[in-house]
Design a protein around this motif. Structure first.
Motif, PDB file in Angstrom:
ATOM      1  N   LEU A 260      48.412  42.365  27.675  1.00  0.00           N
ATOM      2  CA  LEU A 260      49.768  42.307  28.201  1.00  0.00           C
ATOM      3  C   LEU A 260      50.780  42.598  27.103  1.00  0.00           C
ATOM      4  CD1 LEU A 260      49.468  39.187  30.544  1.00  0.00           C
ATOM      5  CD2 LEU A 260      49.811  41.574  31.241  1.00  0.00           C
ATOM      6  N   GLY A 261      51.728  43.463  27.414  1.00  0.00           N
ATOM      7  CA  GLY A 261      52.761  43.834  26.460  1.00  0.00           C
ATOM      8  C   GLY A 261      52.384  44.957  25.524  1.00  0.00           C
ATOM      9  N   ASP A 262      51.189  45.524  25.676  1.00  0.00           N
ATOM     10  CA  ASP A 262      50.755  46.621  24.803  1.00  0.00           C
ATOM     11  C   ASP A 262      51.360  47.926  25.323  1.00  0.00           C
ATOM     12  OD1 ASP A 262      49.477  48.561  23.309  1.00  0.00           O
ATOM     13  OD2 ASP A 262      47.507  47.616  23.415  1.00  0.00           O
ATOM     14  N   GLU A 263      52.365  48.426  24.606  1.00  0.00           N
ATOM     15  CA  GLU A 263      53.074  49.618  25.066  1.00  0.00           C
ATOM     16  C   GLU A 263      52.265  50.900  24.901  1.00  0.00           C
ATOM     17  OE1 GLU A 263      56.852  49.727  23.136  1.00  0.00           O
ATOM     18  OE2 GLU A 263      57.613  47.944  24.187  1.00  0.00           O
ATOM     19  N   LYS A 264      51.257  50.882  24.044  1.00  0.00           N
ATOM     20  CA  LYS A 264      50.463  52.095  23.801  1.00  0.00           C
ATOM     21  C   LYS A 264      49.273  52.211  24.747  1.00  0.00           C
ATOM     22  CE  LYS A 264      50.045  53.528  19.523  1.00  0.00           C
ATOM     23  NZ  LYS A 264      50.577  54.929  19.433  1.00  0.00           N
ATOM     24  N   TYR A 265      48.568  51.109  24.968  1.00  0.00           N
ATOM     25  CA  TYR A 265      47.346  51.172  25.774  1.00  0.00           C
ATOM     26  C   TYR A 265      47.440  50.352  27.071  1.00  0.00           C
ATOM     27  CZ  TYR A 265      45.617  52.850  21.269  1.00  0.00           C
ATOM     28  OH  TYR A 265      45.451  53.552  20.096  1.00  0.00           O
ATOM     29  N   GLY A 266      48.551  49.675  27.281  1.00  0.00           N
ATOM     30  CA  GLY A 266      48.699  48.837  28.468  1.00  0.00           C
ATOM     31  C   GLY A 266      49.332  49.572  29.634  1.00  0.00           C
ATOM     32  N   ARG A 267      49.690  48.797  30.672  1.00  0.00           N
ATOM     33  CA  ARG A 267      50.291  49.366  31.880  1.00  0.00           C
ATOM     34  C   ARG A 267      51.499  48.524  32.263  1.00  0.00           C
ATOM     35  NH1 ARG A 267      44.543  48.978  34.883  1.00  0.00           N
ATOM     36  NH2 ARG A 267      43.376  50.485  33.614  1.00  0.00           N
ATOM     37  N   ARG A 268      52.612  49.202  32.518  1.00  0.00           N
ATOM     38  CA  ARG A 268      53.848  48.488  32.834  1.00  0.00           C
ATOM     39  C   ARG A 268      53.708  47.658  34.109  1.00  0.00           C
ATOM     40  NH1 ARG A 268      58.852  52.680  31.452  1.00  0.00           N
ATOM     41  NH2 ARG A 268      58.428  52.802  29.197  1.00  0.00           N
ATOM     42  N   GLU A 269      52.967  48.179  35.069  1.00  0.00           N
ATOM     43  CA  GLU A 269      52.816  47.430  36.323  1.00  0.00           C
ATOM     44  C   GLU A 269      52.078  46.116  36.113  1.00  0.00           C
ATOM     45  OE1 GLU A 269      49.663  50.820  36.480  1.00  0.00           O
ATOM     46  OE2 GLU A 269      51.693  50.485  35.693  1.00  0.00           O
ATOM     47  N   ASN A 270      51.196  46.066  35.119  1.00  0.00           N
ATOM     48  CA  ASN A 270      50.512  44.814  34.786  1.00  0.00           C
ATOM     49  C   ASN A 270      51.474  43.830  34.114  1.00  0.00           C
ATOM     50  OD1 ASN A 270      48.029  45.698  35.736  1.00  0.00           O
ATOM     51  ND2 ASN A 270      47.326  46.391  33.736  1.00  0.00           N
ATOM     52  N   ASP A 271      52.365  44.368  33.265  1.00  0.00           N
ATOM     53  CA  ASP A 271      53.284  43.520  32.509  1.00  0.00           C
ATOM     54  C   ASP A 271      54.395  42.935  33.370  1.00  0.00           C
ATOM     55  OD1 ASP A 271      51.792  44.265  30.301  1.00  0.00           O
ATOM     56  OD2 ASP A 271      53.249  45.752  29.589  1.00  0.00           O
ATOM     57  N   ALA A 272      54.806  43.689  34.404  1.00  0.00           N
ATOM     58  CA  ALA A 272      56.011  43.346  35.168  1.00  0.00           C
ATOM     59  C   ALA A 272      56.076  41.891  35.634  1.00  0.00           C
ATOM     60  CB  ALA A 272      56.163  44.301  36.343  1.00  0.00           C
TER      61      ALA A 272
END
Length: 323
Positions: A260-272
């Protein structure tokens, strides 16, 4: 800011001291030519402008006590990395972030949002800040690295002999690290081991990333254990057995559980869903590091407390339903 002006304008010769012996030639030059880009250091070695005892050599050559090193004139257009003022709030705060220290080394609970060293658009990093805070220390070098957005245990050597000892521990895998990562969803196992080779690549945009590549990647192993399960997230203990760039981040993304919060390998929809709860950075923290302390002469485990913003986020998560 105190400008470093150690830019060579004429040929100089340096003799390697016993304390400096055993390190790589490229690292020796990087220390000697503070502020000079690494790319230029490798260029002057490759072109034969650097000579060791009168002969050409390679960047990985291990310097020996008594070696006479020729260092050519170096001119750069980029301004060298400057030492920050020790009065800056972010710099001064590092003094209180030291969680373990003796004559040979210190362990810092590195805050997030600060790089370990300056350069490439970064005004200054942890190592420059510590040199500004501790001007009486003639030697301060990183024993390893953490990503800019990762917090937690970071070892800084205060002596060349301590750095050599620690690097040997890293090579022999006698040093162990434990991270905490928060991932979305319920991790469906108590734990697992990921063996997925990793390859570093540069995209057409110039961005550098790491990806799993079974054919061209370097062997990479990470163990994961579930520490705590929430209704819609899982807190994992992560144990990297190899030291590849972004290893934990890429292995978790490979499993389908990007941090969570990983801007390089994560996904914004997961973070929201977690942003209103206080998610403001990548939830990756180097919680513990265990190593043989060359000064204390014993195995030491150092723990870095979870930063307040990460602890506060955990406290807002709903616990998992009882089975």
């Amino acid at each position: 800011m105190k400008e470093i002006t150690e830019i060579r304008k004429e040929v100089t010769f340096k003799e390697v001291t016993p304390e400096e012996a055993g390190g790589r030639l490229d690292n020796y030059l990087i220390r000697e030519l503070k502020g000079v880009p690494k790319s230029m250091v490798y260029r002057i070695i490759r072109k034969g402008e650097v000579r060791v005892n009168g002969g050409r050599t390679k960047p990985e050559y291990k310097v020996m006590a008594g070696d006479r090193i020729r260092i050519p004139p170096v001119r750069v257009s980029d301004a060298p990395v400057a030492l920050p003022s020790p009065r800056l709030d972010k710099v001064a705060a590092l003094e209180n972030a030291v969680v373990y220290e003796n004559d040979g080394l210190l362990v810092l609970n590195k805050p997030a949002h600060i790089a370990v060293h300056g350069g490439s658009g970064v005004e200054y990093g942890v190592i420059e800040a510590l040199r500004a805070l501790r001007p009486e220390l003639r030697y301060l070098e990183l024993a390893h690295r953490l990503d800019r957005e990762t917090s937690g245990c970071l070892i800084i050597a205060k002596k060349r002999s301590a750095l050599r000892f620690l690097h040997e521990e890293f090579r022999e895998k006698e040093l162990s690290k434990q991270y905490l990562a928060l991932v979305p969803g319920v991790f469906n196992k108590r734990g697992c081991t990921v063996r997925a080779p990793l390859e570093r690549i540069t995209l057409a945009t110039g961005e550098r990333i790491v990806r799993v590549n079974e054919n061209a990647g370097k062997p990479s192993v990470t163990e994961f254990r579930v520490r705590q399960t929430f209704r819609d997230a899982t807190l994992l203990e992560c144990f990297p057995k190899t030291g590849r760039t972004h290893q934990i981040r890429v292995h978790l993304a490979h499993l389908g559980f990007p941090i969570l919060g990983d801007e390089k390998y994560g996904r914004r929809e997961n973070d929201a869903p977690f942003v209103p709860l206080g998610l403001s950075r990548m939830f990756l923290h180097a919680e513990k590091i265990t190593f043989q302390d060359p000064v204390a002469g014993k195995t030491v485990t150092v723990t870095a407390p979870l930063p307040p913003e990460l602890q506060a986020l955990l406290e807002k998560l709903e616990p998992a339903a009882a089975e």
